[in-house]
Enzyme design. Sequence first.
Site, PDB file in Angstrom:
ATOM      1  N   GLY A  14       0.856  -1.198   0.000  1.00 34.81           N
ATOM      2  CA  GLY A  14       0.000   0.000   0.000  1.00 34.81           C
ATOM      3  C   GLY A  14       0.883   1.235   0.000  1.00 34.81           C
ATOM      4  N   ARG A  15       0.315   2.333   0.505  1.00 34.64           N
ATOM      5  CA  ARG A  15       1.058   3.601   0.460  1.00 34.64           C
ATOM      6  C   ARG A  15       2.395   3.506   1.202  1.00 34.64           C
ATOM      7  NH1 ARG A  15      -4.422   5.908   0.723  1.00 34.64           N
ATOM      8  NH2 ARG A  15      -4.488   4.988   2.795  1.00 34.64           N
ATOM      9  N   ILE A  16       2.375   2.944   2.418  1.00 35.95           N
ATOM     10  CA  ILE A  16       3.618   2.933   3.218  1.00 35.95           C
ATOM     11  C   ILE A  16       4.603   1.902   2.662  1.00 35.95           C
ATOM     12  CG2 ILE A  16       4.608   2.612   5.530  1.00 35.95           C
ATOM     13  CD1 ILE A  16       1.887   3.605   6.666  1.00 35.95           C
ATOM     14  N   ARG A  25       0.881  -3.153  12.872  1.00 35.66           N
ATOM     15  CA  ARG A  25       0.124  -3.380  14.103  1.00 35.66           C
ATOM     16  C   ARG A  25       0.721  -4.593  14.815  1.00 35.66           C
ATOM     17  NH1 ARG A  25      -1.370   1.123  13.703  1.00 35.66           N
ATOM     18  NH2 ARG A  25      -3.510   1.920  13.621  1.00 35.66           N
ATOM     19  N   GLU A  27      -0.046  -2.897  23.807  1.00 38.68           N
ATOM     20  CA  GLU A  27       0.758  -1.679  23.934  1.00 38.68           C
ATOM     21  C   GLU A  27       0.264  -0.908  25.149  1.00 38.68           C
ATOM     22  OE1 GLU A  27       0.541   0.464  20.245  1.00 38.68           O
ATOM     23  OE2 GLU A  27       1.684  -1.072  19.185  1.00 38.68           O
ATOM     24  N   HIS A  70       5.606   2.813  19.439  1.00 42.15           N
ATOM     25  CA  HIS A  70       4.629   3.201  18.402  1.00 42.15           C
ATOM     26  C   HIS A  70       4.796   4.675  17.991  1.00 42.15           C
ATOM     27  CE1 HIS A  70       0.479   1.907  16.677  1.00 42.15           C
ATOM     28  NE2 HIS A  70       1.074   2.773  15.872  1.00 42.15           N
TER      29      HIS A  70
HETATM   30  C1  DGY Z   1      -1.813   5.056  12.476  1.00 46.81           C
HETATM   31  O1  DGY Z   1      -2.122   6.201  12.115  1.00 46.81           O
HETATM   32  O2  DGY Z   1      -2.515   4.074  12.218  1.00 46.81           O
HETATM   33  C2  DGY Z   1      -0.520   4.892  13.198  1.00 46.81           C
HETATM   34  O3  DGY Z   1      -0.356   3.637  13.727  1.00 46.81           O
HETATM   35  C3  DGY Z   1      -0.334   5.961  14.262  1.00 46.81           C
HETATM   36  O4  DGY Z   1      -0.145   7.155  13.616  1.00 46.81           O
END
Ligand code: DGY
Length: 327
Positions: free
Chosen positions: A154-156, A236, A265, A284
């Site tokens: 995806g984007r990331i 996640r 977390e 995170h």
């Molecule tokens: C998100 O936006 O889902 C990240 O985990 C926290 O910015």
Amino acid sequence: MPKVFVTRRIPEPGLAILRRAAEVKVWEEELPPPRDVLLNEVEDCDALVPLLTDRVDDELLDRAPHLKVVANYAVGYDNIDVPACTARGVLVTNTPSVLTETTADLAFALILAAGRRLVEADKFLRAGRWQTWGPTLLLGQDVYGATLGLVGLGRIGAAVARRARGFNMQVIYHSRHRQEGLEKELGAAYASFDELLHRSDFISIHVPLTAATRHLFNADAFARMKPTAVLVNTARGPIVDEAALYAALKTGRIAAAGLDVMDPEPPRRDNPLLTLDNVILLPHIGSASVATRTRMATMAAENAAAALRGELPPNLVNREVWDRRRA
Ligand code: DGY
């Protein structure tokens, strides 16, 4: 004036947008509002701006008869029961795109830091253990020229692939759907999950948490990875089975890991991962740059304000609610 509850103090530019649209109440503490407080607060709310730490589910929605929009201050929305919101006609929005590059920077930082053992080396020096330059001191894995396996494009994931090109990495990816257009642009090759596990020197996770991705990285997956492999997770926590990861790191089944996300977390104090040197653990902070967190605040606020004005929010997750209203 409609009412908005914001579950933590988000950057001021976001609050300013909300104040122009509604009466705004902010939970000022550092820790999330306790569940009973949150349930009381939503009773007269028209909009809720939660964080990924705040669960939005049937119980909460039952207590919030006026709620029109849940404007998550995050791109991920696994804290929200979207079908439950949709069933009640509540709009759900998120903050996509704005945090892509910031999170990709952190993923790449973890690739470099876990591969080259930076945190371990820093601790070693500070502990006064460095006596001399040594031929086998703190040897790690090369990043330049290595094979990077991206789980999710995806984007990331795509932004990490762009960074990898500068390191002459061979990029392979696995995702539910092949992305042939992106493959050309990024020089990335599609691989089955099994092939990706076998071939990758570094694996970076970029899929959302769903029933299908929960514990995707389990003992079976670690057994199929290279003993020199490095796993990075900025998505996640529950995508990785932490007990299996601990066993894999402890026994040398894989070389190292870098985690920006954990399950739960924060981790419990007795989480055995905390005892290992070959894992970097971060609280995170993937999107934690001043500019990105500020933009996330204005985005979440613009989403909430648009919904309160009866306009289509720019980043709507459950479009069917909007379409139903218009029908
Ligand atoms: C998100 O936006 O889902 C990240 O985990 C926290 O910015």
